[in-house]
Design an enzyme around this catalytic site. Structure first.
Site, mmCIF file in Angstrom:
data_model
loop_
_atom_site.group_PDB
_atom_site.id
_atom_site.type_symbol
_atom_site.label_atom_id
_atom_site.label_comp_id
_atom_site.label_asym_id
_atom_site.label_seq_id
_atom_site.Cartn_x
_atom_site.Cartn_y
_atom_site.Cartn_z
ATOM 1 N N SER A 282 -7.812 5.591 2.956
ATOM 2 C CA SER A 282 -7.711 4.545 3.978
ATOM 3 C C SER A 282 -8.247 4.984 5.331
ATOM 4 O O SER A 282 -8.780 4.159 6.084
ATOM 5 C CB SER A 282 -6.258 4.089 4.115
ATOM 6 O OG SER A 282 -5.792 3.550 2.901
ATOM 7 N N HIS B 106 -4.091 5.180 8.424
ATOM 8 C CA HIS B 106 -4.822 3.934 8.646
ATOM 9 C C HIS B 106 -5.163 3.761 10.123
ATOM 10 O O HIS B 106 -6.298 3.399 10.476
ATOM 11 C CB HIS B 106 -3.996 2.741 8.186
ATOM 12 C CG HIS B 106 -3.651 2.741 6.733
ATOM 13 N ND1 HIS B 106 -2.791 3.654 6.165
ATOM 14 C CD2 HIS B 106 -4.041 1.914 5.724
ATOM 15 C CE1 HIS B 106 -2.666 3.396 4.875
ATOM 16 N NE2 HIS B 106 -3.422 2.344 4.571
#
Length: 410
Positions: A284, A349
């Site tokens: 991610s 993220h």
């Protein structure tokens, strides 16, 4: 032509006409071109090199003029100026082209346009690239990618004519294949595809980042090959391929690899600083760096981006990112399968997004300009380097100074 006035010829070179399309893009340093002067000075300068009052000067005389009035022009820039002025390749430069050239250069124009002119055998067409017919499947794919990623028609035309599929977008494809292969391998080994993280052997792999194993430095990057389950892998691979492959076709493996790996490293370091007891898995960080950089580039060049349904597609990309991020947050705060070790962190993220909105935007914003020529790139790169160094020192000293209670090693 009468008296002291000169009538501008009607035929203006295609190069100068194309340059006048008004695409607001950047290029030559103003210190590298002829000084901006009032028209009477341009006229007297032109007359000096046109003693016969023919309305034209030869390219050789124009070369002498540039050598006299230019400021440290390198041979490459000299050839660019000659190509711009003599777009008809007839060895002559008319007065209007001369005036237009000086005006345009004083406003700065883009590197990609210069390189398009230097193609030599090709003149920029007045029609849109989208209107071209009779294209094969591969050509239509290249045209589609051009409209997906580039905001200016000049850039799109140059990219369409110059792209050869050699080399192919190998970086994104290679890392995607590796991530899927590792997932399948551990799927058979752990005997599960959904929520692999719930297996007691998941974190025993040599790939995931674990706070107790920080000394194994490769884990700050290798965690991209492990995913918590097929739901995690699917969303990441979809975004990685749909966004990463077109970007690599346009910008090349080196630029896209730089943004991706910087996002990956920033993700694990951000976790080690802000969520100190949690492990990290998944790609991610790199995926969010690419997607956020691309979306920011689209927003910054909204009027120039001609991809179809761009508002809907941007909304869908944000929905996919939100769903994946929401899944990661939910998993992080779920009761862990094997306490006291918490579930993987979601902070990677956010680290990827920050890289995409800073370093990534600069890398993707300038299609043909070299990164080392961009001051903004060096500013963000230095900021990123300072962050990495601070995070490294944090990992070396902060855990012991703060007496952080870490989960046992897997």
């Amino acid at each position: 032509m009468t008296g002291g006035t000169r009538e501008a010829p009607v035929n203006i070179s295609p190069a100068v006409a194309a340059n006048a399309e008004g695409e607001e893009i950047e290029v030559l340093e103003s210190t590298d071109v002829l000084p901006v002067s009032p028209e009477d000075q341009w006229k007297s300068l032109f007359d000096k090199y046109d003693p016969d009052n023919s309305g034209f000067i030869s390219t050789e005389r124009f070369r002498d003029l540039l050598a006299t009035h230019g400021s440290e022009l390198d041979p490459h820039k000299l050839e660019v100026l000659l190509a711009l002025a003599d777009g008809n390749a007839d060895g002559k430069i008319c007065y209007q082209d001369f005036v237009n050239l000086v005006r345009y250069l004083s406003n700065k124009r883009s590197n990609s346009f210069r390189r398009a002119i230097l193609q030599g055998s090709r003149q920029l067409k007045g029609c849109s690239l989208r209107d071209e017919v009779g294209l094969g499947v591969s050509q239509r794919l290249v045209r589609h990618v051009a409209y997906e990623t580039l905001p200016r028609e000049v850039d799109r035309k140059w990219y369409f004519d110059s792209y050869t599929y050699c080399p192919p977008p190998w970086f994104i494809l290679a890392i995607t294949i590796a991530e899927v292969a590792v997932f399948i391998y551990y799927g058979f080994r752990l005997e599960r595809l959904v929520l692999q993280v719930s297996s007691p052997y998941f974190l025993k792999s040599p790939f995931p980042y674990h706070p107790q194993l920080r000394a194994q430095a490769w884990r700050f990057l290798s965690y991209v090959f492990m995913h918590t389950g097929i739901e995690h892998l699917s969303l990441n691979m979809a975004m990685q391929l749909l966004v990463g492959v077109p970007l690599e076709m346009v910008h090349g493996a080196m630029r896209i690899g730089l943004v991706y790996m910087c996002g990956v490293l920033a993700g694990s370091l951000a976790v080690s600083v802000t969520d100190m007891t949690a492990p990290v898995v998944g790609s991610s960080g790199g995926v969010y760096a690419l997607v956020s950089a691309h979306l920011a580039n689209v927003v910054m060049n909204w009027s120039g981006m001609k991809c179809q349904f761009k508002l809907f597609r941007m909304a869908m990309a944000l929905v996919c990112m939100s769903v994946e991020f929401g899944r990661a947050v939910w998993l992080r705060f779920c009761p862990p399968a094997f306490p006291p070790c918490p579930n993987p962190s979601f902070v990677a993220h956010l680290g990827g997004v920050l890289v995409g909105l800073t370093l990534g935007v600069v890398v993707l914003q300038n299609f043909e300009q070299r990164l080392q020529e961009q001051s903004l790139f060096w500013i963000f790169f230095c900021v990123y380097t300072v962050f990495v160094l601070c995070a490294v020192f944090w990992n070396i000293f902060a855990y012991s100074l703060l007496d952080v209670r870490l989960p046992p090693p897997p």
